[in-house]
Design an enzyme around this catalytic site. Sequence first.
Site, PDB file in Angstrom:
ATOM      1  N   TYR A  58      29.661  32.540  37.945  1.00  0.00           N
ATOM      2  CA  TYR A  58      30.255  33.644  38.030  1.00  0.00           C
ATOM      3  C   TYR A  58      31.185  33.744  36.662  1.00  0.00           C
ATOM      4  O   TYR A  58      31.312  34.520  35.779  1.00  0.00           O
ATOM      5  CB  TYR A  58      30.781  34.210  39.219  1.00  0.00           C
ATOM      6  CG  TYR A  58      32.025  35.434  38.971  1.00  0.00           C
ATOM      7  CD1 TYR A  58      31.666  36.491  38.621  1.00  0.00           C
ATOM      8  CD2 TYR A  58      33.326  35.074  39.305  1.00  0.00           C
ATOM      9  CE1 TYR A  58      32.592  37.607  38.429  1.00  0.00           C
ATOM     10  CE2 TYR A  58      34.516  35.917  39.174  1.00  0.00           C
ATOM     11  CZ  TYR A  58      34.223  37.217  38.746  1.00  0.00           C
ATOM     12  OH  TYR A  58      35.027  38.284  38.523  1.00  0.00           O
ATOM     13  N   THR A  86      38.847  38.138  34.721  1.00  0.00           N
ATOM     14  CA  THR A  86      39.237  37.553  35.740  1.00  0.00           C
ATOM     15  C   THR A  86      40.043  36.024  35.415  1.00  0.00           C
ATOM     16  O   THR A  86      39.896  35.510  34.407  1.00  0.00           O
ATOM     17  CB  THR A  86      37.957  37.146  36.872  1.00  0.00           C
ATOM     18  OG1 THR A  86      38.302  36.058  37.776  1.00  0.00           O
ATOM     19  CG2 THR A  86      36.920  36.343  36.077  1.00  0.00           C
ATOM     20  N   ASP A  87      40.978  35.395  36.240  1.00  0.00           N
ATOM     21  CA  ASP A  87      41.471  34.352  35.933  1.00  0.00           C
ATOM     22  C   ASP A  87      40.580  33.097  36.322  1.00  0.00           C
ATOM     23  O   ASP A  87      41.007  32.122  35.877  1.00  0.00           O
ATOM     24  CB  ASP A  87      42.890  34.118  36.921  1.00  0.00           C
ATOM     25  CG  ASP A  87      42.425  33.886  38.273  1.00  0.00           C
ATOM     26  OD1 ASP A  87      41.195  34.362  38.929  1.00  0.00           O
ATOM     27  OD2 ASP A  87      43.419  33.992  39.272  1.00  0.00           O
ATOM     28  N   GLU A  88      39.477  33.487  36.774  1.00  0.00           N
ATOM     29  CA  GLU A  88      38.319  32.275  37.150  1.00  0.00           C
ATOM     30  C   GLU A  88      38.097  31.714  35.690  1.00  0.00           C
ATOM     31  O   GLU A  88      37.511  30.562  35.897  1.00  0.00           O
ATOM     32  CB  GLU A  88      37.318  32.757  37.951  1.00  0.00           C
ATOM     33  CG  GLU A  88      37.933  33.265  39.445  1.00  0.00           C
ATOM     34  CD  GLU A  88      36.976  33.444  40.407  1.00  0.00           C
ATOM     35  OE1 GLU A  88      35.870  32.770  40.588  1.00  0.00           O
ATOM     36  OE2 GLU A  88      37.246  34.197  41.426  1.00  0.00           O
ATOM     37  N   LYS A 110      31.602  35.469  32.961  1.00  0.00           N
ATOM     38  CA  LYS A 110      32.829  36.404  32.695  1.00  0.00           C
ATOM     39  C   LYS A 110      33.507  35.865  31.258  1.00  0.00           C
ATOM     40  O   LYS A 110      33.908  36.563  30.581  1.00  0.00           O
ATOM     41  CB  LYS A 110      33.709  36.341  33.782  1.00  0.00           C
ATOM     42  CG  LYS A 110      33.447  37.299  35.114  1.00  0.00           C
ATOM     43  CD  LYS A 110      33.233  38.844  34.884  1.00  0.00           C
ATOM     44  CE  LYS A 110      34.323  39.560  34.647  1.00  0.00           C
ATOM     45  NZ  LYS A 110      34.168  40.805  34.448  1.00  0.00           N
TER      46      LYS A 110
HETATM   47  P1  NAD Z   1      32.538  44.843  42.876  1.00  0.00           P
HETATM   48  O1  NAD Z   1      31.406  43.876  42.993  1.00  0.00           O
HETATM   49  O2  NAD Z   1      33.238  45.464  43.930  1.00  0.00           O
HETATM   50  O3  NAD Z   1      31.785  46.042  41.918  1.00  0.00           O
HETATM   51  C1  NAD Z   1      31.274  45.923  41.031  1.00  0.00           C
HETATM   52  C2  NAD Z   1      30.708  47.293  40.306  1.00  0.00           C
HETATM   53  O4  NAD Z   1      29.772  47.188  39.346  1.00  0.00           O
HETATM   54  C3  NAD Z   1      29.792  48.161  41.694  1.00  0.00           C
HETATM   55  O5  NAD Z   1      30.037  49.312  41.950  1.00  0.00           O
HETATM   56  C4  NAD Z   1      28.372  47.807  41.180  1.00  0.00           C
HETATM   57  O6  NAD Z   1      27.459  48.868  41.543  1.00  0.00           O
HETATM   58  C5  NAD Z   1      28.665  48.056  39.406  1.00  0.00           C
HETATM   59  N1  NAD Z   1      27.525  47.172  39.057  1.00  0.00           N
HETATM   60  C6  NAD Z   1      26.977  46.004  38.999  1.00  0.00           C
HETATM   61  N2  NAD Z   1      26.048  45.763  38.014  1.00  0.00           N
HETATM   62  C7  NAD Z   1      25.660  46.817  37.351  1.00  0.00           C
HETATM   63  C8  NAD Z   1      25.283  47.173  36.347  1.00  0.00           C
HETATM   64  N3  NAD Z   1      24.111  46.304  35.739  1.00  0.00           N
HETATM   65  N4  NAD Z   1      25.197  48.461  35.744  1.00  0.00           N
HETATM   66  C9  NAD Z   1      26.005  49.148  36.331  1.00  0.00           C
HETATM   67  N5  NAD Z   1      26.959  48.857  37.112  1.00  0.00           N
HETATM   68  C10 NAD Z   1      26.797  47.740  37.698  1.00  0.00           C
HETATM   69  O7  NAD Z   1      33.523  44.306  41.774  1.00  0.00           O
HETATM   70  P2  NAD Z   1      35.088  44.314  41.717  1.00  0.00           P
HETATM   71  O8  NAD Z   1      35.757  43.208  42.790  1.00  0.00           O
HETATM   72  O9  NAD Z   1      35.348  45.547  41.837  1.00  0.00           O
HETATM   73  O10 NAD Z   1      35.439  43.769  40.184  1.00  0.00           O
HETATM   74  C11 NAD Z   1      35.509  44.650  39.170  1.00  0.00           C
HETATM   75  C12 NAD Z   1      35.926  43.901  38.096  1.00  0.00           C
HETATM   76  O11 NAD Z   1      36.940  43.290  37.887  1.00  0.00           O
HETATM   77  C13 NAD Z   1      34.586  42.984  37.596  1.00  0.00           C
HETATM   78  O12 NAD Z   1      34.340  42.869  36.274  1.00  0.00           O
HETATM   79  C14 NAD Z   1      35.370  41.551  38.018  1.00  0.00           C
HETATM   80  O13 NAD Z   1      34.924  40.433  37.305  1.00  0.00           O
HETATM   81  C15 NAD Z   1      37.144  41.850  37.686  1.00  0.00           C
HETATM   82  N6  NAD Z   1      37.717  41.095  38.423  1.00  0.00           N
HETATM   83  C16 NAD Z   1      37.846  41.309  40.162  1.00  0.00           C
HETATM   84  C17 NAD Z   1      38.506  40.429  41.083  1.00  0.00           C
HETATM   85  C18 NAD Z   1      38.600  40.642  42.428  1.00  0.00           C
HETATM   86  O14 NAD Z   1      39.320  39.680  43.141  1.00  0.00           O
HETATM   87  N7  NAD Z   1      37.723  41.368  42.842  1.00  0.00           N
HETATM   88  C19 NAD Z   1      39.609  40.018  40.347  1.00  0.00           C
HETATM   89  C20 NAD Z   1      39.668  39.746  38.674  1.00  0.00           C
HETATM   90  C21 NAD Z   1      38.942  40.531  38.162  1.00  0.00           C
HETATM   91  P1  TYD Z   2      36.338  34.908  47.522  1.00  0.00           P
HETATM   92  O1  TYD Z   2      36.919  36.172  48.317  1.00  0.00           O
HETATM   93  O2  TYD Z   2      34.749  34.700  47.627  1.00  0.00           O
HETATM   94  O3  TYD Z   2      37.019  34.961  46.040  1.00  0.00           O
HETATM   95  P2  TYD Z   2      37.098  33.810  44.776  1.00  0.00           P
HETATM   96  O4  TYD Z   2      35.770  32.624  45.256  1.00  0.00           O
HETATM   97  O5  TYD Z   2      36.336  34.506  43.719  1.00  0.00           O
HETATM   98  O6  TYD Z   2      38.329  33.387  44.637  1.00  0.00           O
HETATM   99  O7  TYD Z   2      37.062  33.355  48.132  1.00  0.00           O
HETATM  100  C1  TYD Z   2      38.449  33.201  48.340  1.00  0.00           C
HETATM  101  C2  TYD Z   2      38.579  31.823  48.758  1.00  0.00           C
HETATM  102  O8  TYD Z   2      38.311  31.849  50.297  1.00  0.00           O
HETATM  103  C3  TYD Z   2      37.819  30.839  48.105  1.00  0.00           C
HETATM  104  O9  TYD Z   2      38.669  29.508  47.951  1.00  0.00           O
HETATM  105  C4  TYD Z   2      36.593  30.711  48.956  1.00  0.00           C
HETATM  106  C5  TYD Z   2      37.151  30.662  50.383  1.00  0.00           C
HETATM  107  N1  TYD Z   2      36.121  31.191  51.314  1.00  0.00           N
HETATM  108  C6  TYD Z   2      36.161  30.752  52.591  1.00  0.00           C
HETATM  109  O10 TYD Z   2      36.921  29.718  52.860  1.00  0.00           O
HETATM  110  N2  TYD Z   2      35.155  31.402  53.667  1.00  0.00           N
HETATM  111  C7  TYD Z   2      34.082  32.529  53.155  1.00  0.00           C
HETATM  112  O11 TYD Z   2      33.640  32.905  53.857  1.00  0.00           O
HETATM  113  C8  TYD Z   2      34.679  32.951  51.975  1.00  0.00           C
HETATM  114  C9  TYD Z   2      33.778  34.260  51.498  1.00  0.00           C
HETATM  115  C10 TYD Z   2      35.385  32.371  51.095  1.00  0.00           C
END
Ligand code: NAD
Ligand code: TYD
Length: 350
Positions: free
Chosen positions: A156, A131-133, A160
């Site tokens: 988080y 992630t970019d975070e 990561k």
């Molecule tokens: P998500 O939470 O929707 O899905 C995570 C999946 O991992 C789930 O299916 C869960 O069952 C599985 N999981 C969790 N713990 C586990 C364990 N101990 N063993 C096996 N499986 C397990 O997450 P997402 O949003 O799809 O993100 C996927 C990846 O992409 C993550 O690594 C996240 O850090 C990265 N990412 C997410 C975003 C975003 O905006 N969602 C952005 C950049 C990077």
């Molecule tokens: P989120 O979807 O949780 O992603 P991330 O924290 O990984 O960027 O949140 C996106 C943005 O929205 C973040 O600045 C937090 C804000 N946010 C709210 O203002 N209200 C909410 O209920 C949630 C879940 C997020």
Amino acid sequence: MKSILITGGAGFIGSHVVRLFVTKYPGYKIVNLDALTYAGNLENLADIDQSPNYFFEKVNLLDVNELDCVFAEHAITDVIHLAAESHVDRSIHSPLDFVYTNIVGTVNLLNEAKKYWKEDMENHLFYHVSTDEVYGALGETGFFTEETPYHPNSPYSASKASSDHFVRAYGETYDLPFVISNCSNNYGPYHFPEKLIPLFINNIINKKPLPVYGDGKYTRDWLFVKDHATAIDTVFHNGKRGDTYNIGGFNEWKNIDLVKLLIKQMDEKLGNEPGTSDELITYVKDRPGHDRRYAIDATKINKELGWKPSVTFEEGLSETIDWYLENTEWLNNVTSGNYQQYYENMYANR
Ligand code: NAD
Ligand code: TYD
């Protein structure tokens, strides 16, 4: 023949990656490993789960014996690692869950790859999706590049960042071929409604308050999830081993502006008078350690690998809303049971 282990394939982004690889590469064996936590849902893959090249293993990354069996049984040649605990707010309440899955789980996976690939490392790839975070927060200007120093601020992002370091360390120390990508915020179908966009779509449907944290001027860079999946496909096949790629859409939105666009599109689609859902906007207590702004410089992946996003934000958001309006059963299934309790706890004191 490639036998690719995709971890977290029942989650939001993972399900799009599994679908893309299963359908686009019938000659690859795709093994989806997922523990099916609250965020994992096999309904996300109902349309492809009968494909002959698709296999599912319900395994937790913390169970080394089970992991070992999966590597042996499926003769895994490559890994695309997405499984993680992924929600910042949950990490504030339960940091250790993030240490276990995101750090220990990743190291367990690295150990299996090292063990099974040691005779011919160069024929394999460990692709770590991050992630970019990990880069921390930006001020009003500037972008994260691949050279930006890590400065994680939430449990988080710290977990990561740590997992990224372990992947690089295994590359340096044991010659494990790896690639890492760091992506901005994703949105799209199958997104669990605890994150901003799907949560607010669900609340607008149900006429519930839209809890905007702090002053609402926090900024995120949003990418449509199907575009992230094509970027992962590109990096997996063409990315330079040992390298890092930032993935993003040059698409920054202040949260409050995004919420207003979402309301506008949803009121239109629901047949409401324009602005009807504005009254749902509710400013609530801020998230502790809330990163002010994220913005990705995605020049490298564009110049070196030719990848770019395929949709504008307005198009992607419209497709996303349509999907949620057409898939109310999916939404009802994931928002019943434990979700209610989570929602009560998370928003009770804001
Ligand atoms: P998500 O939470 O929707 O899905 C995570 C999946 O991992 C789930 O299916 C869960 O069952 C599985 N999981 C969790 N713990 C586990 C364990 N101990 N063993 C096996 N499986 C397990 O997450 P997402 O949003 O799809 O993100 C996927 C990846 O992409 C993550 O690594 C996240 O850090 C990265 N990412 C997410 C975003 C975003 O905006 N969602 C952005 C950049 C990077
Ligand atoms: P989120 O979807 O949780 O992603 P991330 O924290 O990984 O960027 O949140 C996106 C943005 O929205 C973040 O600045 C937090 C804000 N946010 C709210 O203002 N209200 C909410 O209920 C949630 C879940 C997020």
